[in-house]
Design a protein around this motif. Structure first.
Motif, mmCIF file in Angstrom:
data_model
loop_
_atom_site.group_PDB
_atom_site.id
_atom_site.type_symbol
_atom_site.label_atom_id
_atom_site.label_comp_id
_atom_site.label_asym_id
_atom_site.label_seq_id
_atom_site.Cartn_x
_atom_site.Cartn_y
_atom_site.Cartn_z
ATOM 1 N N HIS A 67 0.836 -1.209 0.000
ATOM 2 C CA HIS A 67 0.000 0.000 0.000
ATOM 3 C C HIS A 67 0.868 1.255 0.000
ATOM 4 C CE1 HIS A 67 -3.344 2.664 0.989
ATOM 5 N NE2 HIS A 67 -2.595 3.167 1.963
ATOM 6 N N VAL A 68 1.933 1.225 0.817
ATOM 7 C CA VAL A 68 2.835 2.382 0.852
ATOM 8 C C VAL A 68 3.510 2.569 -0.499
ATOM 9 C CG1 VAL A 68 4.944 3.295 1.886
ATOM 10 C CG2 VAL A 68 3.205 2.261 3.337
ATOM 11 N N ALA A 69 3.964 1.460 -1.099
ATOM 12 C CA ALA A 69 4.629 1.552 -2.400
ATOM 13 C C ALA A 69 3.673 2.043 -3.485
ATOM 14 C CB ALA A 69 5.211 0.192 -2.785
ATOM 15 N N ARG A 70 2.401 1.691 -3.350
ATOM 16 C CA ARG A 70 1.430 2.058 -4.385
ATOM 17 C C ARG A 70 0.906 3.471 -4.210
ATOM 18 N NH1 ARG A 70 -1.380 -1.824 -3.456
ATOM 19 N NH2 ARG A 70 -2.997 -0.932 -2.130
ATOM 20 N N THR A 71 0.690 3.896 -2.963
ATOM 21 C CA THR A 71 0.031 5.178 -2.714
ATOM 22 C C THR A 71 0.933 6.211 -2.057
ATOM 23 O OG1 THR A 71 -0.763 4.477 -0.534
ATOM 24 C CG2 THR A 71 -2.151 3.952 -2.436
ATOM 25 N N GLU A 72 2.127 5.780 -1.570
ATOM 26 C CA GLU A 72 3.032 6.670 -0.828
ATOM 27 C C GLU A 72 2.365 7.247 0.423
ATOM 28 O OE1 GLU A 72 4.727 9.610 -3.317
ATOM 29 O OE2 GLU A 72 5.679 8.174 -4.681
ATOM 30 N N ASP A 73 1.433 6.479 0.967
ATOM 31 C CA ASP A 73 0.741 6.877 2.190
ATOM 32 C C ASP A 73 1.530 6.361 3.384
ATOM 33 O OD1 ASP A 73 -0.980 7.591 4.179
ATOM 34 O OD2 ASP A 73 -2.473 6.034 3.744
ATOM 35 N N LEU A 74 2.214 7.257 4.081
ATOM 36 C CA LEU A 74 3.059 6.872 5.216
ATOM 37 C C LEU A 74 2.316 6.924 6.551
ATOM 38 C CD1 LEU A 74 6.355 8.707 4.228
ATOM 39 C CD2 LEU A 74 5.819 6.272 3.988
ATOM 40 N N ASP A 75 1.013 7.198 6.506
ATOM 41 C CA ASP A 75 0.238 7.256 7.744
ATOM 42 C C ASP A 75 -0.324 5.902 8.146
ATOM 43 O OD1 ASP A 75 0.656 9.981 7.935
ATOM 44 O OD2 ASP A 75 -1.086 10.440 6.674
ATOM 45 N N ILE A 76 -0.110 4.878 7.337
ATOM 46 C CA ILE A 76 -0.640 3.560 7.651
ATOM 47 C C ILE A 76 0.138 2.953 8.817
ATOM 48 C CG2 ILE A 76 0.858 2.398 5.975
ATOM 49 C CD1 ILE A 76 -1.449 0.457 5.451
ATOM 50 N N ARG A 77 -0.568 2.246 9.690
ATOM 51 C CA ARG A 77 0.049 1.583 10.842
ATOM 52 C C ARG A 77 -0.502 0.170 10.958
ATOM 53 N NH1 ARG A 77 2.460 5.354 9.965
ATOM 54 N NH2 ARG A 77 3.148 7.066 11.323
ATOM 55 N N ILE A 78 0.348 -0.742 11.402
ATOM 56 C CA ILE A 78 -0.064 -2.129 11.615
ATOM 57 C C ILE A 78 -0.440 -2.292 13.082
ATOM 58 C CG2 ILE A 78 0.659 -4.538 11.526
ATOM 59 C CD1 ILE A 78 2.568 -3.784 9.319
ATOM 60 N N PRO A 79 -1.657 -2.751 13.392
ATOM 61 C CA PRO A 79 -2.028 -2.932 14.807
ATOM 62 C C PRO A 79 -1.206 -4.045 15.452
ATOM 63 C CG PRO A 79 -3.734 -3.824 13.354
ATOM 64 C CD PRO A 79 -2.750 -3.112 12.477
ATOM 65 N N VAL A 80 -0.667 -3.764 16.638
ATOM 66 C CA VAL A 80 0.158 -4.724 17.371
ATOM 67 C C VAL A 80 -0.340 -4.765 18.818
ATOM 68 C CG1 VAL A 80 2.493 -5.394 18.037
ATOM 69 C CG2 VAL A 80 2.128 -4.128 15.925
ATOM 70 N N GLU A 81 -0.523 -5.974 19.338
ATOM 71 C CA GLU A 81 -0.916 -6.113 20.733
ATOM 72 C C GLU A 81 0.228 -5.678 21.638
ATOM 73 O OE1 GLU A 81 -2.166 -10.066 21.450
ATOM 74 O OE2 GLU A 81 -3.809 -10.017 19.986
ATOM 75 N N GLU A 82 -0.116 -4.925 22.665
ATOM 76 C CA GLU A 82 0.914 -4.363 23.536
ATOM 77 C C GLU A 82 1.698 -5.452 24.261
ATOM 78 O OE1 GLU A 82 -0.777 -1.564 26.167
ATOM 79 O OE2 GLU A 82 -1.399 -0.167 24.585
ATOM 80 N N GLU A 83 1.005 -6.526 24.686
ATOM 81 C CA GLU A 83 1.693 -7.562 25.452
ATOM 82 C C GLU A 83 2.474 -8.526 24.569
ATOM 83 O OE1 GLU A 83 -2.534 -8.830 24.575
ATOM 84 O OE2 GLU A 83 -1.516 -7.050 25.373
ATOM 85 N N SER A 84 2.286 -8.444 23.269
ATOM 86 C CA SER A 84 3.005 -9.351 22.372
ATOM 87 C C SER A 84 4.428 -8.855 22.163
ATOM 88 C CB SER A 84 2.284 -9.446 21.022
ATOM 89 O OG SER A 84 2.975 -10.300 20.145
ATOM 90 N N ASP A 85 5.381 -9.797 22.190
ATOM 91 C CA ASP A 85 6.788 -9.440 22.014
ATOM 92 C C ASP A 85 7.516 -10.469 21.158
ATOM 93 O OD1 ASP A 85 8.948 -7.704 22.403
ATOM 94 O OD2 ASP A 85 9.736 -8.902 24.057
ATOM 95 N N ASP A 86 6.790 -11.133 20.267
ATOM 96 C CA ASP A 86 7.445 -12.107 19.410
ATOM 97 C C ASP A 86 8.092 -11.409 18.219
ATOM 98 O OD1 ASP A 86 5.317 -11.371 17.878
ATOM 99 O OD2 ASP A 86 4.248 -13.266 18.044
ATOM 100 N N GLU A 87 8.684 -12.221 17.323
ATOM 101 C CA GLU A 87 9.430 -11.653 16.206
ATOM 102 C C GLU A 87 8.529 -10.844 15.273
ATOM 103 O OE1 GLU A 87 9.598 -14.635 17.301
ATOM 104 O OE2 GLU A 87 11.695 -15.071 17.803
ATOM 105 N N VAL A 88 7.317 -11.356 15.018
ATOM 106 C CA VAL A 88 6.411 -10.649 14.115
ATOM 107 C C VAL A 88 5.961 -9.335 14.734
ATOM 108 C CG1 VAL A 88 4.215 -10.792 12.907
ATOM 109 C CG2 VAL A 88 5.666 -12.809 13.054
ATOM 110 N N ALA A 89 5.711 -9.348 16.057
ATOM 111 C CA ALA A 89 5.314 -8.105 16.725
ATOM 112 C C ALA A 89 6.432 -7.073 16.662
ATOM 113 C CB ALA A 89 4.927 -8.403 18.175
ATOM 114 N N ARG A 90 7.672 -7.531 16.883
ATOM 115 C CA ARG A 90 8.794 -6.596 16.805
ATOM 116 C C ARG A 90 8.964 -6.064 15.389
ATOM 117 N NH1 ARG A 90 11.442 -10.514 20.062
ATOM 118 N NH2 ARG A 90 12.802 -11.105 18.337
ATOM 119 N N LEU A 91 8.748 -6.950 14.397
ATOM 120 C CA LEU A 91 8.829 -6.499 13.008
ATOM 121 C C LEU A 91 7.746 -5.474 12.702
ATOM 122 C CD1 LEU A 91 10.073 -6.791 10.182
ATOM 123 C CD2 LEU A 91 8.507 -8.695 9.770
ATOM 124 N N SER A 92 6.548 -5.705 13.217
ATOM 125 C CA SER A 92 5.457 -4.752 12.984
ATOM 126 C C SER A 92 5.760 -3.418 13.653
ATOM 127 C CB SER A 92 4.148 -5.334 13.518
ATOM 128 O OG SER A 92 3.826 -6.555 12.874
#
Length: 484
Positions: free
Chosen positions: A216-241
């Motif tokens: 989406h960012v590459a297509r629209t250059e919209d830098l306001d997008i955010r990926i929802p992440v659970e606060e208590e999660s601390d796995d690799e995917v959460a850190r990547l997000s």
């Protein structure tokens, strides 16, 4: 092999995870199944061997001579019978078989049986798999013949006792077990593949969201997008997000700063360019209309044009300085710098610009890692501000000690509400907008000091004026082996 690896890498990550899980489970199930089969086989064969050990016959001399004399004939006596055996026979050293009365078939003789007959040892027996005269598989125990004698037990040389039991039921049990383990293993591998695929889909769902966000960012250059992440999660995917969210925030902030810089630069450039254009148009119109401008006015116009060009050149230089990448102390141009020499050089320039001012200096040795030209420009910018805002005949106090440079002037000072903005780009105090300058000098100072790993502050003094403080990490002596 390389083609297989390339094909495997070409598969989607879900398929690769499912295949890896299936392969791991298949290996584990195969290892457990094979181990289980061998354990059961050992247990069954152990029970057969125990039965064979219990079937060992003890002869007396008369019985032995009787059987020996009838070797090759069908025995007519059944006075001797083992406790559990289907086969029983005596074997001579030449391989001749003496069938015992209870035996229904003979066991094929091997060289191992002859060796036992030639070298009898009543305390040892050998087990092997063999076949009988009908070709059926049997479990065989070969021992030396044990004979009762008047003086006790002894060994009669030249004979070996061979006992055996059928292996049909045992092998049938093992075959059924192998088939059952194979079926269970197959079901387990298929289940593991399905479970691996399900786990891969569930585990990679956040990665899918991240991929969609990047696309989406590459297509629209919209830098306001955010990926929802659970606060208590601390796995690799959460850190990547979280890292992706931080990256988009930084990019959005950088884009906003870039747009602000362009807007501010355009605004700052417009004023001198407009004035420069007006003055040039006046000079041109004078030439075109033949109406000469009075010499004094013409001289003032040319001086104004020169000043505006100088201001434009300074502004462009400041913009170029701020556009350089912020690489800090890892820059290829960073080196060990004698800060006291930089301060002395900047002081000489400041004294030329403010000859009516008194500039005192107390400079002690201090060595830092920075870009020499950038560091000198930062010190010059601070001194220029002190010279610019000092009253005529005023005093500027400069001191460098233990890595702290302080520059104090006795000018009007900076209002407290303006202190948070002094290092912003293009910011100028309302009281200083009539003075020459672009509002980038202190921004360059802050950037240079930050790159050198230090900090800079401006604080008002009690009796008027401003004190600029620059702290840089370093040492009073240069590092061994490095020349400033």
């Amino acid at each position: 092999m390389s083609k297989v690896v390339r094909r495997f890498r070409a598969l989607p990550i879900r398929a690769r995870l499912a295949l890896l899980v299936a392969a791991a489970v298949a290996f584990a199930v195969a290892a457990v199944s094979v181990t289980c089969w061998f354990i059961v086989q050992g247990k069954l064969y152990g029970e057969l061997d125990d039965d064979l050990r219990s079937s060992v016959v003890v002869f007396d001399r008369g019985q032995l001579e009787n059987f020996a004399s009838t070797c090759g004939q069908t025995p007519q006596t059944d006075t001797i019978s083992p406790r559990s055996a289907t086969y029983g026979q005596l074997v001579r050293t030449d391989g001749t078989v003496c069938l015992l009365p209870f035996a229904s078939a003979t066991v094929k003789v091997t060289g191992q049986d002859k060796d036992v007959a030639e070298n009898p040892d009543p305390d040892q027996g050998t087990f092997r798999n063999g076949t009988d005269s009908n070709g059926d598989p049997v479990r065989v125990l070969t021992t030396a013949v044990t004979v009762k004698t008047p003086v006790g037990r002894g060994v009669v040389e030249g004979y070996a006792y061979v006992a055996a039991v059928p292996l049909d039921s045992t092998r049938s049990t093992l075959n059924e077990l192998a088939l059952l383990l194979l079926l269970v293993s197959g079901v387990g591998v298929l289940g593991a593949s399905a479970a691996g695929l399900a786990v891969a889909r569930a585990g990679l769902r956040p990665v899918d969201k991240l991929t969609e966000a990047v696309e989406h960012v590459a297509r629209t250059e919209d830098l306001d997008i955010r990926i929802p992440v659970e606060e208590e999660s601390d796995d690799e995917v959460a850190r990547l997000s979280r890292s992706f969210n931080s990256m988009t925030s930084a990019l959005a902030s950088s884009r906003d700063l870039q747009q602000q810089l362009i807007a501010d630069a355009g605004h700052e450039l417009r004023t001198p360019l407009t004035s420069l254009r007006t003055n040039i148009e006046l000079l041109t119109r004078s030439e075109e209309t033949g109406r000469p401008i009075p010499p004094e006015d013409r001289k003032a116009l040319l001086a104004s044009v020169k000043a505006q060009m100088t201001e434009l050149a300074a502004l462009i230089g400041d913009l170029q300085e701020l556009s350089r990448p912020d690489v800090g102390q890892h820059s290829a141009r960073a080196q060990i710098v004698a800060w006291q020499d930089v301060v002395e050089s900047a002081l000489r320039r400041a004294r030329l610009r403010g000859p009516e001012l008194t500039i005192t200096a107390d400079v002690q040795p201090w060595y830092v890692r920075a870009e020499p030209a950038a560091l000198e420009r930062a010190v010059v910018n601070i001194l220029d501000n002190a010279v610019k805002f000092s009253p005529e005949g005023g005093t500027i106090e400069v001191r460098l000690a233990d890595g702290v440079l302080t520059i104090r002037d006795h000018g009007p000072g900076i209002p407290p509400d303006e202190l948070p903005h002094v290092f912003d780009r293009f910011w100028r105090s309302p009281s200083a907008r009539a003075l020459p300058g672009s509002g980038l000098g202190l921004s360059i100072v802050a950037r240079t000091v930050r790159q050198a790993g230090g900090e800079v502050t401006l604080t008002p003094t009690k009796d008027g004026g401003t004190t600029a403080t620059i702290r840089l990490p370093g040492a009073p002596t240069p590092p061994p082996g490095e020349v400033p």
